[in-house]
Each structure stands twice: as C-alpha cells, then as structure tokens.
Design an enzyme around this catalytic site. Structure first.
Site, PDB file in Angstrom:
ATOM      1  N   HIS A 214       4.547   5.535   3.113  1.00 19.60           N
ATOM      2  CA  HIS A 214       5.703   4.568   2.875  1.00 19.60           C
ATOM      3  C   HIS A 214       5.434   3.604   1.918  1.00 19.60           C
ATOM      4  O   HIS A 214       6.292   2.706   1.466  1.00 19.60           O
ATOM      5  CB  HIS A 214       6.059   3.874   4.271  1.00 19.60           C
ATOM      6  CG  HIS A 214       5.125   3.048   5.065  1.00 19.60           C
ATOM      7  ND1 HIS A 214       4.237   3.416   6.085  1.00 19.60           N
ATOM      8  CD2 HIS A 214       4.720   1.735   4.717  1.00 19.60           C
ATOM      9  CE1 HIS A 214       3.487   2.639   6.394  1.00 19.60           C
ATOM     10  NE2 HIS A 214       3.722   1.552   5.624  1.00 19.60           N
ATOM     11  N   ASP A 250       2.907  10.547   6.784  1.00 19.45           N
ATOM     12  CA  ASP A 250       2.640   9.270   6.274  1.00 19.45           C
ATOM     13  C   ASP A 250       1.406   8.831   5.590  1.00 19.45           C
ATOM     14  O   ASP A 250       0.842   7.826   5.625  1.00 19.45           O
ATOM     15  CB  ASP A 250       3.183   8.278   7.246  1.00 19.45           C
ATOM     16  CG  ASP A 250       3.405   6.960   6.741  1.00 19.45           C
ATOM     17  OD1 ASP A 250       3.714   6.818   5.356  1.00 19.45           O
ATOM     18  OD2 ASP A 250       3.293   5.875   7.369  1.00 19.45           O
ATOM     19  N   GLY A 320       1.050  -5.329   6.041  1.00 23.08           N
ATOM     20  CA  GLY A 320      -0.121  -5.327   4.888  1.00 23.08           C
ATOM     21  C   GLY A 320      -1.305  -4.783   5.298  1.00 23.08           C
ATOM     22  O   GLY A 320      -2.066  -4.391   4.619  1.00 23.08           O
ATOM     23  N   SER A 322      -0.882  -1.597   6.970  1.00 24.21           N
ATOM     24  CA  SER A 322      -0.631  -0.111   6.714  1.00 24.21           C
ATOM     25  C   SER A 322      -1.587   0.338   5.646  1.00 24.21           C
ATOM     26  O   SER A 322      -1.574  -0.037   4.591  1.00 24.21           O
ATOM     27  CB  SER A 322       0.850   0.102   6.400  1.00 24.21           C
ATOM     28  OG  SER A 322       1.718  -0.637   7.429  1.00 24.21           O
TER      29      SER A 322
END
Length: 362
Positions: A214, A250, A320, A322
């Site tokens: 993402h 993801d 931040g 992720s």
C-alpha cells in the site's frame, strides 16, 4: 637471385602486416558503427574477431548477434561468441562477457535459453574477477533463507558496540536497527517532488528490502535517507525501484538502484508456527516519520485474514510504521508491520514472515 630476395621480402611484409590488418579492420568497423553503418561494422568486426587474441572484436560480434544489429538476431551465435571471450581470460572483456551470458541465461533476452543455474555460474565467474554488479546479481538469484528450526537461533554480532548487560531491548536494537529503513515515496509535480506516502522497510539481503504494497501502489519513487548526522550527504540517499508486488499479502519487494551500495540486513527469522501468544515482541519503524523507533509489546493473537497469516500485537504500529519489522525477544524477524487500529483499543498487526517467504519464492 634478386628476384627471389624481392619475393621473400614481399612475403615477409605480408606476414608481418597481419596484425596491422587486424587492427585496421577493427578501427574500420568502429568508425562504421559510429556512422550508423551496422552492416559494414559487423563484417569488419567479424574479420577481426577470427583472431582469438582479439576479445574486443569478439565481444562486438556477440553483441551485434544478440541485438540483431548489422546481421540477423541470433542468441545462439551470441552465446558462442561471448563464450569465446570468456575463454580468452582477458581481465577487461571476460567479466563483461560473463555478465552478458548471465543476463541471457536469466531470461532477459527471451525464455529460449532460460537456465538459472547457468546464469549463476556466469555471475559467479565475473564476481570472482572483482565485478560488483555480478556479485549483486548473483545475490539476487539466491533463494530466500530457510526457516530455522525452533531450537536454532542464529548468532548475530551486535552493531555499534556492546550494550549494557541485562538489557535485552538495547541489545536487540543495536543488532536490528541498521537493517530497518524509512521509506518516503515521491511523485514528480512539475519541477519539484511531492511526498505521497511514508513508511518503513526491512532489508532481507545486501540489495533488497521488503515493505508494504500500500506504500507503493500509487506509483512514484521510493527514497530513503540513511543518516544519523546533522547534514545529508549524497551517499546517504538511497533510491529504490519496485520489482515485485503482492496486493493480497500487502507486500512489495524493492531493490537498490545503485549496484555498488550494500545494505545491512536481517536473515534470522522465526516461523508463524513457532510464535506464541503472550511472548514479548519489538517493532522497529518510522511512526509519524520518526525513523528507527523501537516499540515493545506482546503477541496478543494469531490471525488468518483471507488466507494471509497475521500476528496481532500490542506493540504500537501507526502511520509511518507500515512495512517495518516485528522481532521476537531474540531478535528474529517474525513479521512485517502493516497496520494499527487505535479507535476503541490498541490493535496492531504484522504479516507473518512465512508470507514473505512464500511471496519471494513465487
């Protein structure tokens, strides 16, 4: 008698001029190539290449066969000529020929000659001759590290000095912080750059990092600034390219654009089946852009969301974070941090390292 001497002198001049003729043929070929006359260039390169002592001409012939310039495209002939160059052992042209052969066998010029073991053999040959690009490509051909058994915890030397005794968090941070990177994805707007997403990444080998899909799904250029000093130097800026993504998990795999740079990486991992609810865990990421931030928590649950194995944790994961790393108490990577839900509680999730293994192997 004078006539015999004259004939002998002419014959000697002819024999002695062969090398000059070869050099002249190569020069003629080069000039023709510069002028855009590939057909004429190929013919003269081919004549000069008949001499096994002329690897630069042989390399040119191989390249023109590979690209179909000045002659028909023929990858088989290109392979034959590149192999003649490698067998000559020239310190300049042999590594270049190995590099091209590696690219051919890796499938960059079609799948007809695809052979990963041959590609690795040629990359290894030129890496042993000191070629850094070949060393990088050889590393990228490697398979993901195998999951360690429950009883094995790979020894990892501490980085940045010896931490105080009894401080597990300090020791873990000293070991693992260098392998976690802050990622900012920029989009070009007119003459400037605009940040469009912020996250983290964990290095898995000297040239690649794993992050969340993402972060990069909107496009743009991922960049890291790897510095602890007051000023940013050119060498502190790392630019990445996206080479593989998996929206379902993801996950995204990024590779360094600069082939001569190397990353500090983490290769000690623990599988999902070995993770226990209640065990202590540590996350390293860049919450709100504060890079290399350490947070602590426990595993609060093990989940499965549409076939993707997730680790739920109380270690805070905010914007931040992720794409950052979740470690167990021994410093083994157990997951890639992906999201947190603070409304009504503290629910945070990481994608199990097994999903990363499966992603890399596909």
């Amino acid at each position: 008698m004078d006539k015999i001497r004259l004939l002998f002198a002419l014959f000697s001049m002819f024999i002695g001029g062969c090398n000059l003729t070869r050099d002249a043929q190569y020069q003629t070929a080069y000039e023709a190539e510069i002028q855009g006359d590939d057909g004429r260039a190929f013919q003269y390169y081919l004549r000069a290449a008949q001499d096994n002592g002329y690897p630069e001409a042989q390399f040119s012939v191989a390249s023109m066969y590979l690209e179909g310039r000045g002659t028909r495209q023929d990858t088989g002939q290109a392979i034959n000529w590149f192999k003649r160059v490698t067998s000559a052992g020239d310190p300049v042209w042999s590594p270049l020929a190995h590099l091209q052969l590696g690219a051919i066998y890796q499938g960059q010029f079609g799948e007809q000659h695809l052979d990963q073991s041959q590609a690795a053999e040629h990359y290894r040959a030129c890496a042993e001759q000191g070629d850094e690009e070949c060393a990088r490509l050889l590393a990228l051909l490697g398979r993901p590290p195998a999951l360690p058994s429950p009883s094995v915890s790979p020894a990892i030397p501490a980085i940045g000095g010896v931490p105080p005794p009894g401080s597990a968090a300090v020791e873990l941070y000293a070991r693992r912080e260098p392998s976690v990177y802050k990622i900012v994805v920029y989009e070009r707007l007119g003459a400037g750059l605009e940040p469009i997403s912020l996250g983290s990444a964990i290095a898995i080998d000297p040239y690649r990092v794993i992050t969340n899909y993402h972060l990069v799904k909107a496009g743009g250029v991922p960049v890291s600034i790897n510095t602890q000093g007051e000023y940013v130097r050119e060498g502190d800026v790392l630019v990445w390219r996206v080479i593989k993504t998996d929206p379902r998990r993801d996950l995204a795999l990024l590779e360094l654009l600069e082939p001569n740079r190397q990353l500090v990486f983490t290769d000690a991992i623990k599988s999902y089946s070995q993770v226990r609810v209640g065990e202590k865990v540590f996350a390293i990421g860049s919450p709100a852009g504060l890079e290399k931030t350490l947070t602590e928590g426990i595993v609060s649950a093990l989940r499965n969301d549409r076939g993707v194995r997730l680790i739920q944790t109380t270690a805070p994961i905010t914007y931040g974070s992720s794409g950052g790393a979740l470690f167990d108490a021994e410093g083994r990577l157990i997951g890639i941090t992906t999201k947190g839900i603070q409304a009504g509680g503290n629910f945070n999730f990481a994608i199990a390292v097994d999903e990363v293994q499966a992603f890399l192997a596909e």
